[in-house]
Design an enzyme around this catalytic site. Structure first.
Site, mmCIF file in Angstrom:
data_model
loop_
_atom_site.group_PDB
_atom_site.id
_atom_site.type_symbol
_atom_site.label_atom_id
_atom_site.label_comp_id
_atom_site.label_asym_id
_atom_site.label_seq_id
_atom_site.Cartn_x
_atom_site.Cartn_y
_atom_site.Cartn_z
ATOM 1 N N ARG A 142 7.506 -7.769 -13.411
ATOM 2 C CA ARG A 142 6.466 -8.262 -14.308
ATOM 3 C C ARG A 142 6.636 -9.728 -14.709
ATOM 4 N NH1 ARG A 142 5.023 -3.437 -18.485
ATOM 5 N NH2 ARG A 142 2.916 -4.097 -18.168
ATOM 6 N N CYS A 192 11.268 -5.113 -16.735
ATOM 7 C CA CYS A 192 11.161 -3.870 -17.493
ATOM 8 C C CYS A 192 11.205 -2.744 -16.480
ATOM 9 C CB CYS A 192 9.898 -3.832 -18.333
ATOM 10 S SG CYS A 192 8.434 -3.496 -17.397
ATOM 11 N N ASP A 206 -2.061 3.159 -15.800
ATOM 12 C CA ASP A 206 -1.515 3.795 -17.007
ATOM 13 C C ASP A 206 -1.849 5.288 -17.101
ATOM 14 O OD1 ASP A 206 -0.440 1.404 -17.700
ATOM 15 O OD2 ASP A 206 -1.780 0.990 -19.386
ATOM 16 N N ARG A 226 5.945 3.933 -28.637
ATOM 17 C CA ARG A 226 5.428 2.569 -28.442
ATOM 18 C C ARG A 226 3.899 2.580 -28.356
ATOM 19 N NH1 ARG A 226 7.316 -0.126 -23.384
ATOM 20 N NH2 ARG A 226 5.715 -1.518 -24.157
ATOM 21 N N ILE A 268 -0.545 -1.370 -8.609
ATOM 22 C CA ILE A 268 -0.356 -2.373 -9.669
ATOM 23 C C ILE A 268 1.122 -2.710 -9.890
ATOM 24 C CG2 ILE A 268 -0.896 -3.019 -12.072
ATOM 25 C CD1 ILE A 268 -3.440 -2.629 -10.420
ATOM 26 N N LYS A 290 -4.178 0.478 -28.241
ATOM 27 C CA LYS A 290 -3.001 -0.398 -28.355
ATOM 28 C C LYS A 290 -3.209 -1.672 -27.541
ATOM 29 C CE LYS A 290 0.593 0.325 -25.464
ATOM 30 N NZ LYS A 290 0.940 -0.877 -24.678
ATOM 31 N N ASN A 291 -3.718 -1.509 -26.313
ATOM 32 C CA ASN A 291 -3.842 -2.677 -25.428
ATOM 33 C C ASN A 291 -4.956 -3.631 -25.850
ATOM 34 O OD1 ASN A 291 -1.712 -1.734 -24.011
ATOM 35 N ND2 ASN A 291 -2.827 -1.199 -22.149
ATOM 36 N N SER A 338 -4.754 -10.383 -13.369
ATOM 37 C CA SER A 338 -3.763 -9.991 -14.384
ATOM 38 C C SER A 338 -4.444 -9.870 -15.740
ATOM 39 C CB SER A 338 -2.638 -11.028 -14.456
ATOM 40 O OG SER A 338 -1.998 -10.995 -15.719
ATOM 41 N N VAL A 339 -4.229 -8.734 -16.378
ATOM 42 C CA VAL A 339 -4.814 -8.486 -17.704
ATOM 43 C C VAL A 339 -4.252 -9.503 -18.705
ATOM 44 C CG1 VAL A 339 -4.908 -6.797 -19.602
ATOM 45 C CG2 VAL A 339 -5.156 -6.028 -17.236
HETATM 46 C C1 UD1 Z 1 -1.503 -4.684 -19.054
HETATM 47 C C2 UD1 Z 1 -1.366 -3.489 -19.950
HETATM 48 C C3 UD1 Z 1 -0.587 -2.385 -19.231
HETATM 49 C C4 UD1 Z 1 -1.243 -2.041 -17.894
HETATM 50 C C5 UD1 Z 1 -1.467 -3.313 -17.071
HETATM 51 C C6 UD1 Z 1 -2.252 -3.053 -15.797
HETATM 52 C C7 UD1 Z 1 -1.331 -4.428 -22.174
HETATM 53 C C8 UD1 Z 1 -0.544 -4.740 -23.390
HETATM 54 N N1 UD1 Z 1 -0.651 -3.882 -21.145
HETATM 55 O O1 UD1 Z 1 -0.196 -5.165 -18.781
HETATM 56 O O2 UD1 Z 1 -0.569 -1.231 -20.080
HETATM 57 O O3 UD1 Z 1 -0.422 -1.168 -17.172
HETATM 58 O O4 UD1 Z 1 -2.174 -4.303 -17.838
HETATM 59 O O5 UD1 Z 1 -3.467 -2.483 -16.097
HETATM 60 O O6 UD1 Z 1 -2.531 -4.625 -22.123
HETATM 61 N N2 UD1 Z 1 1.776 -10.157 -12.584
HETATM 62 C C9 UD1 Z 1 2.354 -11.237 -11.955
HETATM 63 N N3 UD1 Z 1 2.405 -12.426 -12.618
HETATM 64 C C10 UD1 Z 1 1.884 -12.586 -13.856
HETATM 65 C C11 UD1 Z 1 1.280 -11.481 -14.480
HETATM 66 C C12 UD1 Z 1 1.236 -10.266 -13.815
HETATM 67 O O7 UD1 Z 1 2.837 -11.134 -10.822
HETATM 68 O O8 UD1 Z 1 1.949 -13.699 -14.407
HETATM 69 C C13 UD1 Z 1 1.713 -8.866 -11.863
HETATM 70 C C14 UD1 Z 1 2.460 -7.747 -12.603
HETATM 71 O O9 UD1 Z 1 3.829 -7.742 -12.290
HETATM 72 C C15 UD1 Z 1 1.718 -6.527 -12.112
HETATM 73 C C16 UD1 Z 1 0.283 -7.026 -11.948
HETATM 74 O O10 UD1 Z 1 0.365 -8.437 -11.854
HETATM 75 O O11 UD1 Z 1 2.229 -6.144 -10.869
HETATM 76 C C17 UD1 Z 1 -0.654 -6.644 -13.057
HETATM 77 O O12 UD1 Z 1 -0.077 -7.015 -14.303
HETATM 78 P P1 UD1 Z 1 -0.965 -7.368 -15.561
HETATM 79 O O13 UD1 Z 1 -2.379 -7.014 -15.294
HETATM 80 O O14 UD1 Z 1 -0.651 -8.748 -15.990
HETATM 81 O O15 UD1 Z 1 -0.382 -6.343 -16.647
HETATM 82 P P2 UD1 Z 1 0.009 -6.629 -18.143
HETATM 83 O O16 UD1 Z 1 -0.954 -7.560 -18.763
HETATM 84 O O17 UD1 Z 1 1.459 -6.915 -18.231
#
Ligand code: UD1
Length: 420
Positions: free
Chosen positions: A124, A119, A308, A400, A330, A22-23, A166-167
């Protein structure tokens, strides 16, 4: 509202074929917007988030055909009236919707995308996404809950060092930089295999992206991207979930359709816990593992242990003899499954981002509430090893991200049913 009924204590055996990730699928569908040519995706998990992403693209003007049996999606974004707007109704249910921002900006020079909002597992924010896109020259304003982004002269390649990993932000910026003028150097990137699957997809479309270091990427911008057919990688989290299910209550359970070299950390930790496994290149055989040992783990960006899988491994820790510990690095609010697991007889204490799990505990079936995607599946795992019956409410969270979960488990002798 649909519920799941799980009758515990049935030994799992047989084979489970893992679905596409999915990701990996979500950013790849978002990236398809970059091209006007036909995009064919194979091994797509047909789960709620993927369908929502397809609906978002359809709203904007894409033609999308989903083949539910073959698990293929065909996308055509050639529409002169393509809308560069992602409304709240889509992004609120699926945060990854914000990834269309990079593609819309790169292709149209302008985008309006709803802020995802909070969420259950934390606030996030998207500040890192916006930081990266601004560096590429986008002008960004936030108004009425929307991100208004503009790059009238197009995006321009530059050097960007992400302030933290950040992913989603890494994906958004890679996608945007693929069509930027000049060269972009990214540092401190997330390096999850799903991001590599995205860069493989973009390179097949004609982008020029190279991983120059573990967390470093070089992108030479190009003008147009072409038609492509791409296979989505396996779902690492689904694979990890089923391996843990096997460790909990399996006897000769085979998990296939995977690449075990991408599960090194998980396998190492499970081995340390005493899980008996035969590891092959593309599958794992889980054997009866009666003696589970406690461990101390922390969640981290890849190649660390994934957040996850934190809720799922917690269930296994409740079977370990002694005290285990999890540090969640995380997300700030990702222990919501703990009270529900405790209602089933687990002994788990949390303090800030730490959880202490005392085992071994016998779990008892109960009526419980799913709070997010991965928390839901931890309750299914708990239900599989509990005495009597467990009823899980709010299973829409599970839908989901897990494709055919009940079907796959039932094929391996689990007693799990959906109640309507
Ligand atoms: C993706 C995955 C999710 C997984 C997560 C961490 C998808 C669709 N989802 O989510 O399943 O749990 O990676 O491996 O691929 N953050 C900020 N600012 C930002 C972006 C992120 O502060 O602009 C923080 C987030 O709140 C979190 C951390 O950075 O605490 C990591 O988030 P991120 O790696 O961005 O996760 P997602 O891409 O949302």
């Amino acid at each position: 509202m649909q519920k799941l009924k799980v009758k515990g204590k049935n030994i799992l055996s047989g084979e489970i074929k893992v679905s596409g990730s999915k990701n990996a699928t979500l950013p790849i569908i978002a990236a398809s917007i970059l091209s006007e040519k036909k995009i064919d995706l194979k091994r797509v998990p047909i789960v709620k988030d993927v369908v929502t992403m397809c609906h978002l693209l359809k709203y904007m003007g894409s033609k999308i055909k989903i083949n539910y049996t073959k698990k293929n999606i065909s996308i055509n974004n050639k529409n002169k009236k393509f809308k560069n707007v992602a409304p709240y109704s889509f992004v609120k249910t699926m945060r990854a919707g914000v990834i269309v921002l990079g593609s819309l900006l790169a292709r149209f020079g302008k985008a309006k995308v709803s802020l995802p909002g909070g969420c259950a597992i934390g606030t996030r924010p998207v500040d890192i996404h916006l930081f990266g896109l601004k560096k590429l020259g986008a002008k960004i304003k936030i108004k009425n809950g929307y991100i208004f982004a503009e790059a009238k002269q197009g995006l321009i390649g530059t050097q960007i060092k992400f302030p933290s990993i950040s992913v989603g932000a890494t994906e958004n910026v890679i996608i945007a930089a693929s069509l930027a003028k000049g060269i972009t150097y990214l540092k401190n990137c997330a390096c999850e295999p799903e991001i590599k699957n995205l860069t493989d997809f973009l390179n097949k479309m004609g982008a020029n992206i190279t991983w120059s270091g573990k967390r470093e990427i070089k992108i030479i911008g190009c003008k147009k991207l072409k038609q492509v057919s791409h296979q989505i990688m396996f779902d690492r989290i689904e694979a990890g979930t089923f391996i843990i299910a096997g460790a909990l209550i399996g006897k000769k359970l085979k998990i296939l359709g995977i690449q075990t070299n991408l599960l090194n950390t998980e396998i190492k930790i499970l081995r340390k816990m005493g899980v008996k496994m035969q590891i092959k290149k593309d599958h794992v055989n889980i054997l009866h593992s009666p003696k589970i040992k406690p461990v101390k783990i922390k969640t981290e960006p890849y190649p660390g242990f994934p957040t996850d899988l934190q809720a799922q491994i917690m269930v296994l820790m409740s079977k370990a003899k002694g005290k285990s510990q999890i540090k969640e690095n995380i997300f700030e609010n990702r222990f919501m499954h703990v009270p529900e697991l405790n209602r089933m007889g687990a002994k788990i204490y949390t303090s800030g981002n730490l959880s202490y799990i005392e085992g071994p505990q016998n779990l008892n079936g109960a009526e419980v509430m799913a709070t997010d995607l991965r928390a839901s599946v931890s309750l299914v795992l708990a239900g599989l090893i509990a005495n009597n019956q467990t009823i899980i409410n709010r299973v829409y969270h599970l839908d989901r991200g897990y494709e055919d979960l009940e079907k796959k488990l039932r094929k391996c002798k689990a007693k799990i049913f959906r109640i309507f």
